[in-house]
Design an enzyme around this catalytic site. Structure first.
Site, PDB file in Angstrom:
ATOM      1  N   THR A 147     -16.100   4.211   0.226  1.00  0.00           N
ATOM      2  CA  THR A 147     -15.223   3.072   0.416  1.00  0.00           C
ATOM      3  C   THR A 147     -15.803   1.886  -0.341  1.00  0.00           C
ATOM      4  O   THR A 147     -16.985   1.867  -0.692  1.00  0.00           O
ATOM      5  CB  THR A 147     -15.074   2.727   1.902  1.00  0.00           C
ATOM      6  OG1 THR A 147     -16.371   2.607   2.494  1.00  0.00           O
ATOM      7  CG2 THR A 147     -14.261   3.777   2.626  1.00  0.00           C
ATOM      8  N   LYS A 201     -17.584  -1.970   3.579  1.00  0.00           N
ATOM      9  CA  LYS A 201     -18.844  -1.558   4.218  1.00  0.00           C
ATOM     10  C   LYS A 201     -20.042  -2.092   3.433  1.00  0.00           C
ATOM     11  O   LYS A 201     -20.119  -3.284   3.157  1.00  0.00           O
ATOM     12  CB  LYS A 201     -18.871  -0.040   4.388  1.00  0.00           C
ATOM     13  CG  LYS A 201     -17.723   0.460   5.268  1.00  0.00           C
ATOM     14  CD  LYS A 201     -17.691   1.970   5.430  1.00  0.00           C
ATOM     15  CE  LYS A 201     -16.457   2.381   6.217  1.00  0.00           C
ATOM     16  NZ  LYS A 201     -16.252   3.823   6.263  1.00  0.00           N
ATOM     17  N   GLU A 249       2.685   2.152 -10.366  1.00  0.00           N
ATOM     18  CA  GLU A 249       2.581   3.605 -10.197  1.00  0.00           C
ATOM     19  C   GLU A 249       2.141   4.255 -11.500  1.00  0.00           C
ATOM     20  O   GLU A 249       2.661   3.973 -12.570  1.00  0.00           O
ATOM     21  CB  GLU A 249       3.920   4.189  -9.759  1.00  0.00           C
ATOM     22  CG  GLU A 249       4.271   3.841  -8.323  1.00  0.00           C
ATOM     23  CD  GLU A 249       5.544   4.528  -7.874  1.00  0.00           C
ATOM     24  OE1 GLU A 249       6.279   5.050  -8.727  1.00  0.00           O
ATOM     25  OE2 GLU A 249       5.805   4.533  -6.656  1.00  0.00           O
ATOM     26  N   ARG A 270     -11.039  -3.646   1.333  1.00  0.00           N
ATOM     27  CA  ARG A 270     -10.873  -2.381   2.028  1.00  0.00           C
ATOM     28  C   ARG A 270     -10.123  -1.407   1.128  1.00  0.00           C
ATOM     29  O   ARG A 270      -8.907  -1.520   0.939  1.00  0.00           O
ATOM     30  CB  ARG A 270     -10.138  -2.595   3.343  1.00  0.00           C
ATOM     31  CG  ARG A 270     -10.881  -3.544   4.279  1.00  0.00           C
ATOM     32  CD  ARG A 270     -10.178  -3.685   5.599  1.00  0.00           C
ATOM     33  NE  ARG A 270     -10.275  -2.454   6.363  1.00  0.00           N
ATOM     34  CZ  ARG A 270     -11.308  -2.113   7.127  1.00  0.00           C
ATOM     35  NH1 ARG A 270     -12.355  -2.915   7.210  1.00  0.00           N
ATOM     36  NH2 ARG A 270     -11.316  -0.996   7.799  1.00  0.00           N
ATOM     37  N   TYR A 325       4.000  -3.686  -8.832  1.00  0.00           N
ATOM     38  CA  TYR A 325       3.977  -2.227  -8.688  1.00  0.00           C
ATOM     39  C   TYR A 325       3.379  -1.606  -9.941  1.00  0.00           C
ATOM     40  O   TYR A 325       3.758  -1.962 -11.051  1.00  0.00           O
ATOM     41  CB  TYR A 325       5.397  -1.685  -8.496  1.00  0.00           C
ATOM     42  CG  TYR A 325       5.682  -1.205  -7.099  1.00  0.00           C
ATOM     43  CD1 TYR A 325       4.938  -0.180  -6.526  1.00  0.00           C
ATOM     44  CD2 TYR A 325       6.714  -1.775  -6.351  1.00  0.00           C
ATOM     45  CE1 TYR A 325       5.207   0.264  -5.248  1.00  0.00           C
ATOM     46  CE2 TYR A 325       6.996  -1.341  -5.072  1.00  0.00           C
ATOM     47  CZ  TYR A 325       6.237  -0.317  -4.524  1.00  0.00           C
ATOM     48  OH  TYR A 325       6.504   0.116  -3.258  1.00  0.00           O
ATOM     49  N   ASP A 336     -19.697  12.319   0.988  1.00  0.00           N
ATOM     50  CA  ASP A 336     -18.931  11.177   1.474  1.00  0.00           C
ATOM     51  C   ASP A 336     -19.930  10.058   1.753  1.00  0.00           C
ATOM     52  O   ASP A 336     -20.611  10.051   2.781  1.00  0.00           O
ATOM     53  CB  ASP A 336     -18.156  11.552   2.734  1.00  0.00           C
ATOM     54  CG  ASP A 336     -17.339  10.387   3.286  1.00  0.00           C
ATOM     55  OD1 ASP A 336     -17.445   9.271   2.734  1.00  0.00           O
ATOM     56  OD2 ASP A 336     -16.604  10.593   4.271  1.00  0.00           O
TER      57      ASP A 336
END
Length: 418
Positions: A228, A231, A57, A237, A55, A201
């Protein structure tokens, strides 16, 4: 990795069978969905690494949990590589995917109810560009620009008229099914005239921008670019938000703690690997080949009577109007091609009279086929197979023989990592 496969096979045969089946499917067929690709073996390694256990954060140097020495290193590497590759001032590599990536930009830079000018969805825009069914479409006032029906070009005169009348706080360009490069200078000029933030985008074509085969919005003074990491970039991803320094703090706060909790550090490690690969000369050659393959495939389809939205392509994708070309809707076309191991996706066309689940076209792209080493001559064969199957939808014998041809052909082109 092999020992873990054996462990999975021993302890969960059902999941192992599905995994093995998907590997076989990917090897046997041609992947033509423009938003899909095959990632690097090194990225597969990071996704299954111990970074999955951690983790993290917060951001490097400002985490909420201890034990962050190596996660900070990985995230800093990814951010610096993104800034260098895309020639931008700030990068956030934590978005979990493309949709929350775009949401973070809207929520970080705008107020609910603000007006955003974006591409009409049927003309190539994305769900996150204000579809009424999306939460962003309900939260912000999205207005639309379209393409010219005669040639498919963006109607900048109409775009300027709308901007002057509506005074949007943001002008958004970028696409999910528009087969042309964008004139960022014209977007920027109109945005400056009305005092709007400029956002691109580039989720679909970020890899082609990184390879310098499509224009980079930052070279034209844009404020924000999202992309992203899978692609055309061939990574894991995930998503990245790239921006000017003046927007950095607001973007970071919108991602965390605004929308997300702990980032997926295994994915960020994969993004770091991907960005190093994208800076190498081989990736620039890959980008050039993606465009060559797309233009060859488009030309071959048109030469044989097929109708493409905008008449062709400048980028990695094309949209085939299957109603006009073959008298069948996109759902049927997708299923016919699936039956012979060619994967595409049904796609609406501009102002489509048909519903989204039975639209008038299919979307086709070349990044994945290019990753496997296919070249222009292979696109000619591919066009022939597609025309053969779509033009003879009831011929089961032809479908069977064509499927055998395609799978034999695909056996010559290995899938990375499998």
């Amino acid at each position: 990795m092999q020992q873990y496969r054996e462990l999975l096979q021993k302890n969960d045969q059902d999941v192992f069978n599905a995994l093995s089946g998907e590997e076989a499917r990917q090897k046997a067929g041609i992947e033509l969905i423009p938003s899909e690709n095959y990632t690097y073996p090194e990225v597969l390694c990071t996704l299954g690494s111990v970074f999955t256990n951690k983790y993290s954060e917060g951001y490097p140097g400002r985490r909420y949990y201890g034990g962050q020495e190596f996660t900070d290193t990985i995230e800093d590497i990814a951010r610096e590589r993104a800034k260098s590759l895309f020639r931008c001032e700030h990068a956030n590599v934590q978005p979990l995917s493309g949709s929350p990536m775009n949401q973070a930009v809207y929520l970080g830079l705008l107020e609910p109810g603000d007006t955003i000018l974006a591409m009409d969805l049927s003309h190539g825009g994305h769900l996150t560009h204000g579809a009424p069914v999306s939460f962003m479409g309900k939260l912000f006032n999205f207005i639309r620009y379209k393409t010219d029906p005669t040639d498919g070009a963006i109607d900048f005169d109409e775009l300027r008229r709308i901007s002057l009348a509506e005074k949007p706080k943001m002008i958004l360009c970028g696409y999910t099914s528009y087969p042309r490069d964008l004139d960022y200078s014209r977007f920027k000029k109109i945005a400056d005239e009305v005092g709007a933030i400029t956002m691109t985008d580039a989720s679909h074509y970020g890899g082609l921008v990184a390879a310098d085969v499509l224009r980079n919005p930052f070279d034209f003074g844009f404020d924000v670019v999202t992309t992203t990491s899978h692609k055309s970039l061939r990574g894991p991803r995930g998503g990245m938000i790239l921006c000017r320094k003046e927007f950095a703090a607001r973007i970071d706060k919108a991602v965390f703690p605004g929308l997300q909790g702990g980032p997926h550090m295994n994915t960020i490690a994969g993004i770091a690997v991907t960005l190093k690969k994208a800076a190498e000369p081989e990736f620039k050659e890959y980008g050039r080949q993606v465009l060559l393959n797309a233009s060859t495939l488009a030309d071959e389809l048109v030469k044989n009577g097929a109708s493409l939205v905008t008449g062709g392509t400048d980028n990695h994708m094309m949209v085939l109007d299957t109603e006009k070309s073959f008298g069948i809707n996109g759902k049927i076309a997708e299923e016919l091609l699936d039956s012979v191991s060619i994967t595409t996706n049904k796609q609406i066309i501009p102002d489509d009279p048909n519903p989204p689940l039975k639209p008038s076209g299919i979307r086709i792209g070349t990044p994945a086929a290019t990753t496997r080493g296919m070249k222009e001559k292979d696109m000619v064969r591919l066009a022939d197979w597609m025309l053969r199957i779509l033009g003879n939808p009831d011929d089961k014998s032809l479908a069977a023989s064509t499927k055998a041809e395609i799978e034999a052909f695909c056996s010559r082109f290995p899938v990375p990592g499998i």
